[in-house]
Design an enzyme around this catalytic site. Structure first.
Site, PDB file in Angstrom:
ATOM      1  CG  ASN A  28      -1.760   1.227   1.355  1.00 31.70           C
ATOM      2  OD1 ASN A  28      -1.783   2.067   0.458  1.00 31.70           O
ATOM      3  ND2 ASN A  28      -2.460   1.360   2.480  1.00 31.70           N
ATOM      4  CE  LYS A  30      -0.171   3.181   4.776  1.00 32.58           C
ATOM      5  NZ  LYS A  30      -0.051   3.254   6.229  1.00 32.58           N
ATOM      6  CD  GLU A 185      -3.379  -2.381   7.273  1.00 34.73           C
ATOM      7  OE1 GLU A 185      -2.379  -2.719   6.631  1.00 34.73           O
ATOM      8  OE2 GLU A 185      -3.865  -1.242   7.219  1.00 34.73           O
ATOM      9  N   GLY A 191       2.482   2.438  10.741  1.00 32.91           N
ATOM     10  CA  GLY A 191       3.412   3.560  10.583  1.00 32.91           C
ATOM     11  C   GLY A 191       4.109   3.971  11.866  1.00 32.91           C
ATOM     12  CB  SER A 231       5.305  -1.660  11.872  1.00 33.45           C
ATOM     13  OG  SER A 231       4.876  -0.331  12.127  1.00 33.45           O
TER      14      SER A 231
HETATM   15  P1  13P Z   1       3.079   0.466   7.579  1.00 30.86           P
HETATM   16  O1  13P Z   1       3.593  -0.825   6.997  1.00 30.86           O
HETATM   17  O2  13P Z   1       3.797   1.677   7.046  1.00 30.86           O
HETATM   18  O3  13P Z   1       2.983   0.430   9.060  1.00 30.86           O
HETATM   19  O4  13P Z   1       1.578   0.636   7.031  1.00 30.86           O
HETATM   20  C1  13P Z   1       0.716  -0.432   7.150  1.00 30.86           C
HETATM   21  C2  13P Z   1      -0.509  -0.110   6.397  1.00 30.86           C
HETATM   22  O5  13P Z   1      -1.263   0.760   6.777  1.00 30.86           O
HETATM   23  C3  13P Z   1      -0.771  -0.846   5.163  1.00 30.86           C
HETATM   24  O6  13P Z   1      -2.040  -0.588   4.679  1.00 30.86           O
END
Ligand code: 13P
Length: 271
Positions: A28, A30, A185, A191, A231
């Site tokens: 992802n 983002k 999640e 994050g 993470s």
């Molecule tokens: P991170 O891997 O950056 O923690 O993000 C996880 C996430 O939100 C995936 O959709």
């Protein structure tokens, strides 16, 4: 730490057959990567992912969808979007419909991500409507669920997750569910660098499968891919993915670097 009594009083099933499920590693991205940066990342990733023993998906910003579809054509890398609207078309400024994604060549769509819920007013009701619209368009939804830190600390993780699953999939048939992936999640792990332990991830993923068993029956529940996200990185992926009910990962930060993402893909392949 206070601990509320659990309301889930059904008898738990131990699901043991990991190998009947499709392992899916999805990145992802983002709100990251310009078009040239996306081209570089995909070009770097292609050779690293070509022998993957799992499904590989990159969920890129809308502006990179065409680039990603073009660059991954004929490869084993699938393309996903990060949201879609529930209406087919109309006066919804700033939104993108599921049909629009399908037309571009997108296969997957992330729905109900906690960042959408937290910052953009997404609710279980709208996640449910978006999931139905995505399925109707022939997309494969990756539906995200997860508890906040204070919900975990209050001992209501299972209540929160069970409610999200029931509402997000309300009115969705078993056949349709087979085209969905669920991503667990925990919001406190996204994050933050604070990963759930492999046991915590396994515990909730197994719980999700039990909730699905209650709604759709054991046979269906056993076949649904459930990912962990939060993470996950090159260092911790192998342990997380070795767990029986963790069938893949939804990866944010670590999916932005081709070698790290490739390490996670290999962990799923071997896991
Ligand atoms: P991170 O891997 O950056 O923690 O993000 C996880 C996430 O939100 C995936 O959709």
């Amino acid at each position: 730490m206070s601990s509320a009594p659990s309301v889930m009083l059904f008898e738990r099933i131990d699901f043991m057959k990991k190998d009947i499920r499709r392992a899916v590693i999805a990145g992802n991205w983002k709100m990251n990567k310009t078009r040239p940066e996306a081209e570089t990342l995909i070009t770097d990733l292609k050779p690293l992912a070509e022998n993957a023993g799992c499904e590989v998906v990159i969920c890129v910003p809308f502006t990179n969808l065409e680039t990603a579809v073009r660059l991954t054509a004929g490869t084993n890398i699938k393309v996903g979007a990060q949201n879609c609207h529930f209406a087919k078309s109309g006066a919804y400024t700033g939104e993108i419909s599921a049909d629009m994604l399908k037309e571009v060549g997108v296969e997957y769509v992330v729905l109900g991500h906690s960042e959408r819920r937290q910052y953009f007013g997404e609710t279980d009701e709208t996640v449910n409507k978006r999931t139905k619209a995505a399925l109707e368009a022939g997309l494969k939804p990756i539906v995200c669920v997860g508890e906040l830190l204070w919900e975990r600390e209050s001992g209501i993780t299972e209540e929160v997750i069970s409610r999200q699953i029931k509402l997000d999939f309300a009115g969705i048939s078993a056949d349709e569910l087979m085209n969905c992936i669920i991503a667990y999640e925990p919001v406190w792990a996204i994050g933050t660098g604070k990963t759930a332990t492999a046991d915590q991830a396994e515990e909730v993923c197994a719980f999700i499968r039990n909730v699905l068993a209650g709604l759709y029956g054991t046979d269906v529940a056993e076949k649904i891919t459930i990912q962990y996200g939060g993470s996950m990185n090159a260092g911790n992926a192998a342990e997380l993915l070795s767990k029986t009910n963790v069938d893949g990962g939804l990866i944010g930060g670590a999916s932005l670097k081709a070698p790290d993402f490739a390490t996670i893909i290999n962990a799923a392949t071997n896991g």
